[in-house]
Design an enzyme around this catalytic site. Sequence first.
Site, PDB file in Angstrom:
ATOM      1  CG  HIS A 150      -2.034  -1.048   1.044  1.00 33.78           C
ATOM      2  ND1 HIS A 150      -3.336  -0.641   0.726  1.00 33.78           N
ATOM      3  CD2 HIS A 150      -2.006  -2.235   1.335  1.00 33.78           C
ATOM      4  CE1 HIS A 150      -4.016  -1.762   0.916  1.00 33.78           C
ATOM      5  NE2 HIS A 150      -3.132  -2.865   0.893  1.00 33.78           N
ATOM      6  CG  ASP A 163       0.017   9.550   0.447  1.00 30.53           C
ATOM      7  OD1 ASP A 163      -0.098   8.390   0.952  1.00 30.53           O
ATOM      8  OD2 ASP A 163      -0.671  10.340   0.875  1.00 30.53           O
TER       9      ASP A 163
HETATM   10  P1  ADP Z   1      -3.316   6.686   4.548  1.00 30.18           P
HETATM   11  O1  ADP Z   1      -3.545   5.432   4.064  1.00 30.18           O
HETATM   12  O2  ADP Z   1      -1.738   6.979   4.402  1.00 30.18           O
HETATM   13  O3  ADP Z   1      -3.739   7.260   5.904  1.00 30.18           O
HETATM   14  P2  ADP Z   1      -5.233   7.703   2.374  1.00 30.18           P
HETATM   15  O4  ADP Z   1      -5.541   9.054   1.900  1.00 30.18           O
HETATM   16  O5  ADP Z   1      -4.986   6.754   1.506  1.00 30.18           O
HETATM   17  O6  ADP Z   1      -3.974   7.692   3.596  1.00 30.18           O
HETATM   18  O7  ADP Z   1      -6.164   7.345   3.496  1.00 30.18           O
HETATM   19  C1  ADP Z   1      -6.743   7.700   4.552  1.00 30.18           C
HETATM   20  C2  ADP Z   1      -8.190   7.697   4.998  1.00 30.18           C
HETATM   21  O8  ADP Z   1      -8.246   7.642   6.198  1.00 30.18           O
HETATM   22  C3  ADP Z   1      -9.377   8.040   4.245  1.00 30.18           C
HETATM   23  O9  ADP Z   1     -10.327   7.070   4.102  1.00 30.18           O
HETATM   24  C4  ADP Z   1      -9.705   9.140   5.090  1.00 30.18           C
HETATM   25  O10 ADP Z   1     -11.178   9.178   4.841  1.00 30.18           O
HETATM   26  C5  ADP Z   1      -9.413   8.672   6.513  1.00 30.18           C
HETATM   27  N1  ADP Z   1      -8.947   9.799   7.296  1.00 30.18           N
HETATM   28  C6  ADP Z   1      -7.977  10.564   7.290  1.00 30.18           C
HETATM   29  N2  ADP Z   1      -8.088  11.523   8.214  1.00 30.18           N
HETATM   30  C7  ADP Z   1      -9.200  11.341   8.981  1.00 30.18           C
HETATM   31  C8  ADP Z   1      -9.670  12.262   9.776  1.00 30.18           C
HETATM   32  N3  ADP Z   1      -9.260  12.907  10.452  1.00 30.18           N
HETATM   33  N4  ADP Z   1     -10.948  11.794  10.495  1.00 30.18           N
HETATM   34  C9  ADP Z   1     -11.296  10.676   9.678  1.00 30.18           C
HETATM   35  N5  ADP Z   1     -11.196   9.889   8.661  1.00 30.18           N
HETATM   36  C10 ADP Z   1      -9.942  10.375   8.409  1.00 30.18           C
HETATM   37  C1  G6P Z   2      -1.167   3.410   5.733  1.00 33.20           C
HETATM   38  C2  G6P Z   2      -0.568   1.948   5.543  1.00 33.20           C
HETATM   39  C3  G6P Z   2      -1.619   1.107   6.345  1.00 33.20           C
HETATM   40  C4  G6P Z   2      -1.797   1.501   7.586  1.00 33.20           C
HETATM   41  C5  G6P Z   2      -2.451   3.115   7.413  1.00 33.20           C
HETATM   42  C6  G6P Z   2      -2.685   3.620   8.754  1.00 33.20           C
HETATM   43  O1  G6P Z   2      -2.235   3.345   4.886  1.00 33.20           O
HETATM   44  O2  G6P Z   2      -0.313   1.495   4.536  1.00 33.20           O
HETATM   45  O3  G6P Z   2      -0.908  -0.304   6.486  1.00 33.20           O
HETATM   46  O4  G6P Z   2      -3.104   0.875   8.246  1.00 33.20           O
HETATM   47  O5  G6P Z   2      -1.660   3.811   6.890  1.00 33.20           O
HETATM   48  O6  G6P Z   2      -1.541   3.368   9.873  1.00 33.20           O
HETATM   49  P1  G6P Z   2      -1.558   2.557  11.330  1.00 33.20           P
HETATM   50  O7  G6P Z   2      -0.168   2.607  11.502  1.00 33.20           O
HETATM   51  O8  G6P Z   2      -2.548   3.407  12.227  1.00 33.20           O
HETATM   52  O9  G6P Z   2      -1.930   1.259  10.777  1.00 33.20           O
END
Ligand code: ADP
Ligand code: G6P
Length: 485
Positions: free
Chosen positions: A178, A384
């Site tokens: 991911h 990212d």
């Molecule tokens: P990552 O996997 O690195 O966190 P992504 O943008 O792919 O980045 O996914 C983030 C997910 O987490 C999204 O589905 C988003 O809606 C959720 N998310 C991120 N920040 C918040 C927040 N402050 N409150 C609720 N949901 C959040």
């Molecule tokens: C990225 C990683 C995921 C992970 C997520 C949130 O999307 O690829 O594997 O679950 O971040 O991070 P956390 O450490 O809270 O699982």
Amino acid sequence: QAASEGDVASGAHLIVVSNRLPVTLEQKGTEWSFKLSSGGLVSALSGLKREMSFTWVGWPGKDFGADDRIKIDSLLQENSCSAVYLDDETAELYYNGFANSILWPLFHYHPGEMIFEETAWDAYQRANEAFAQALAAVVKDGDLVWIQDYHLMLLPRMLRALLDNSGRRGVKIGWFLHTPFPSSELYRILPVRRQILEGVLAADLLGFHTYDYARHFLSSCTRILGLQTTGDSVEAGGRVVRVGTFPIGIDPSKFSEALQTDEVKGRLGELERRFAGEKVIVGVDRLDYIKGVPQKLLAFEQFLSERKEGERVVLVQVAVPSRGDVEEYRQLIGSVNELVGRINGRFGTIEYTPIHFLHRSVGFAELVALYAVADVCLITSTRDGMNLVSYEYVASQAQRHGVLVLSEFAGAAQSLDGAVIVNAWNIEEVAAALALALAMPAAQREASFRTLHRYVAKHTAAYWGTSFIAELTRVRQAADAAALL
Ligand code: ADP
Ligand code: G6P
């Protein structure tokens, strides 16, 4: 330790394995309840779960006593999930120490943040072995096991060895990353670079979000292990391992349906009244150094300093706390708070606060209303894997046709035609993109939105998952047929 057989297998042919489960446990008194976990992996797999049934195996986030485990296992089972328990010391060193202090910074081009320690590497091996044992106890001939992400890169090899030793046949193993896979020039810094590559190469199919990540992986296999590769495969140990590109997506109907509910409509109305006469830029990120939140704040500051006329502009930045046990994340909170304070102090008035900073996770209805009210969504990740926030914003913009300003260093920039693409490191450029986005004529915004929406509507989480599983099945059948010749 292994979850029991009934927990994992219960008739399922697809087993998805990830470090994080879709739910985080919360204790109120003696009772346990669940809260939805945040992050792209959980969002995408939860979207896939609406289309396809599978058992989800993962670490429940901490260790529990025997009595609690019984309750937790049965709660998890109701959600088709199953726990792999790790003792707290192993978990800390595996998750914070190796996965998040070594692989995560390295894969996101932050080698300076990488701290390699043998104890963390030992724990990573122990944790992967615990997952392998848990799975080996329940996987049956012909099952599909789909392993997720950088936490579990040794698992394909460990699981394959256990299955081979016990004579299990026809189990197909897939692995998906991911995050980005970095250039081999960077990857080769990793002291255990060989073991990690060999770990995943025991799978039948390896998936990446973008062609570039797959290419970097293939060149690492050639340069570090001396293996033969083609554009989409590696020959390892007499087997051909397929390497493919499967860009992840979201479940867009979840957003369009939410926008029809009274709760979201009501909240959207309130936000529209609150921001009447102002333009809104939204940012939604886990508070992680790869998300470029300081860069975003500096670019917004630059934009404000250059702005002479027009409506007032506010930035609503929601930052969900993340990985607070790792030092770099704690330092980030301090510098972000300082920047928010400085910019609000410099440009704010009694009537106007330029940055609304929410350092917490917000509920789904609030999130959708925020996306929908925003004229611009600003994503400035410095690296990212994909970035699903960009997709979620598009899925919530059928009315407003807002503009997506997106860092070229997010995997999403490779697929999202119609976004304004920026170099997140170039503060002037991002500030200029904000001005452009806010002034964009309606017809141009609508045309860009249509292009973006077509892509997001087609390349969903379900599309991603079913494409990967179809390919895994195909690759394995081809390998089995070749073995019979
Ligand atoms: P990552 O996997 O690195 O966190 P992504 O943008 O792919 O980045 O996914 C983030 C997910 O987490 C999204 O589905 C988003 O809606 C959720 N998310 C991120 N920040 C918040 C927040 N402050 N409150 C609720 N949901 C959040
Ligand atoms: C990225 C990683 C995921 C992970 C997520 C949130 O999307 O690829 O594997 O679950 O971040 O991070 P956390 O450490 O809270 O699982």
